[in-house]
Design an enzyme around this catalytic site. Sequence first.
Site, short mmCIF file in Angstrom:
data_model
loop_
_atom_site.label_atom_id
_atom_site.label_comp_id
_atom_site.label_asym_id
_atom_site.label_seq_id
_atom_site.Cartn_x
_atom_site.Cartn_y
_atom_site.Cartn_z
N ARG A 1 -24.30 127.83 115.68
CA ARG A 1 -24.89 127.94 114.35
C ARG A 1 -25.88 129.10 114.32
NH1 ARG A 1 -26.78 121.80 113.29
NH2 ARG A 1 -27.20 121.93 115.51
N ASP B 1 -23.50 107.40 111.75
CA ASP B 1 -23.12 108.70 111.18
C ASP B 1 -22.00 108.46 110.19
OD1 ASP B 1 -23.67 111.82 112.32
OD2 ASP B 1 -21.98 111.54 110.95
N LYS C 1 -16.38 111.47 114.34
CA LYS C 1 -17.49 111.69 115.27
C LYS C 1 -17.89 110.36 115.91
CE LYS C 1 -20.70 115.00 114.30
NZ LYS C 1 -21.86 115.67 113.73
N ASN D 1 -42.25 126.72 114.63
CA ASN D 1 -41.06 127.59 114.68
C ASN D 1 -41.37 129.01 114.22
OD1 ASN D 1 -39.45 125.77 115.86
ND2 ASN D 1 -38.20 125.29 114.07
N LEU E 1 -37.40 119.28 120.07
CA LEU E 1 -36.52 119.50 121.23
C LEU E 1 -35.85 120.87 121.17
CD1 LEU E 1 -33.25 119.27 120.51
CD2 LEU E 1 -33.74 116.87 120.50
N CYS F 1 -32.15 126.28 114.15
CA CYS F 1 -33.50 125.99 113.62
C CYS F 1 -34.26 127.24 113.18
CB CYS F 1 -34.31 125.24 114.65
SG CYS F 1 -33.74 123.56 114.87
N VAL G 1 -29.90 116.17 117.42
CA VAL G 1 -31.14 115.40 117.55
C VAL G 1 -30.83 113.90 117.65
CG1 VAL G 1 -33.31 114.78 116.39
CG2 VAL G 1 -32.52 117.16 116.36
N LYS H 1 -33.15 129.27 109.88
CA LYS H 1 -33.25 128.53 108.62
C LYS H 1 -34.69 128.10 108.32
CE LYS H 1 -32.37 123.68 109.85
NZ LYS H 1 -33.60 122.99 109.56
N GLY I 1 -34.25 140.45 123.42
CA GLY I 1 -32.79 140.30 123.33
C GLY I 1 -32.27 140.73 121.98
#
Length: 453
Positions: A334, A30, A35, A214, A157, A267, A11, A270, A260
């Site tokens: 993830r 960060d 990174k 979600n 997103l 997202c 994000v 969790k 599927g």
Amino acid sequence: MKIAVIGLGFVGLTLSSVLASRGIITIGIDLDTKKCSKIAEGIPTFFEPNLKKILEKALKKKLIITNKMSSISNCDFIFVTVGTPQKKNGEIDLSMIKVVTKDIGKLVSKNKKKPTILIKSTVIPGTMKNVILPILERNSKKKAGKDFGLISNPEFLQEGRAIQDTIKPHVVVLGGYRTKFMKKTEKFFSEFHPSVPIIITNHQTAEMIKYANNSFLATKISFINQIARICEGIPDTNIDDVANTIGLDPRIGNLFLNAGAGYGGSCLPKDIKAIINLSSKMGVDPILLTAVEKMNKQQINNIIVLIKQNIGEIRGKKLTILGVAFKPNTDDIRDSVGIELVSRLLKLGAKITMHDPKALENARKIFRDNAKYVKSVPSALKDCQCAIIMTQWKDYERINNKTIKHMAKKIIIDSRRILYNKNLDAKYFAIGLGQKEWKFLWQAVLVLSEVIL
Ligand SMILES: NC(=O)c1ccc[n+]([C@@H]2O[C@H](COP(=O)([O-])OP(=O)(O)OC[C@H]3O[C@@H](n4cnc5c(N)ncnc54)[C@H](O)[C@@H]3O)[C@@H](O)[C@H]2O)c1
């Protein structure tokens, strides 16, 4: 205008790249120094279509990358985009966001500028009011709404289309009090995303909108997977025809109806767990969402049953998994169902070969020498006794009889029906299609019932 973005993951890196590429001075922060160095060189730390191009443009223009939180001073807006993973019991883990808000609070205490802090990270309803606001006020010794703004700004997103979603989201949600900070934020977003609806509400409702969103998407997926399971038992039914047709009903809509192996990713799993956890704690039995989760888990169990039915004992068998990214156009693994399938099959003693156009290196970090990682589809299929397509990568549409020529046993389980019309010289099973074996059984049932009648 100067903006800080704290947390340069999926994000945060997308947001800071888009902001700076549009000419806004943006500080991307960060704590991961490795990174930061990579990003500062123009190398995204994950695959996302067009991100590299837009990051390079951003770095040439107005993007500064640092690991120093002190860089947030004098920023008008501070976006928080750190992770909010789940704990083992499904509860949301707020540790990262607590650390960041404490740091912001301390820095705001010294700041002359009155910034607006926007929380983009997904947080469970009540977090802004009961956790983040008190941490900020305690550490800054200042008052929200007077000395700094605090706004819930959930992110919607989708990975694989993160840039376009960041440039033009379907909605902007702003939760908080209607202060001067809210006015300034509304103005910023209306200029940044002209013609995108802006919904202004309170913190708890904004937080709940994200979970409702979600939860509904996960419900749609489990719903179509449930219908797909039923289709599998009815000869000649085709879940895609069912989904495409019901999707034409404007009350239903055609997205997220692709049957599927179940939902995965950073997202949905969790967030569903977190809202189930919250709901249970409140004494509201989350019966529907629990069923959604249960249905999701069943999908992978069904694939394993199908493998066993076709190859018998799994131990020692060579199986190829095509696709381990949780969806196409990303290297994110993830909570990927493909990764879960590999783990389960390895535990059952299978010899696994994996192929994925983008996510192989991430998979290697998990399974190391316990599996093989192969870059071409024909090589991945060579000598295998069963291939399982898990991710809907375009690459798999090109599979034909030549590609599968060297499979030891030509058995293909296709969770996305990519090869449905290919007439492959193989035993072919697909989620959501009535199977021929069932056809015989079904016909036998009909004949028997006619005799009885
Ligand atoms: N990934 C998605 O598709 C998506 C979509 C919508 C919402 N969200 C939500 O957005 C949030 C971020 O998700 P993500 O996928 O980008 O996470 P991520 O794990 O990819 O990135 C988080 C980043 O924050 C950094 N970080 C952690 N603690 C920090 C600190 N104290 N200071 C500075 N940086 C710190 C980490 O190093 C990491 O780079 C989550 O709450 C997620 O639920 C994600």
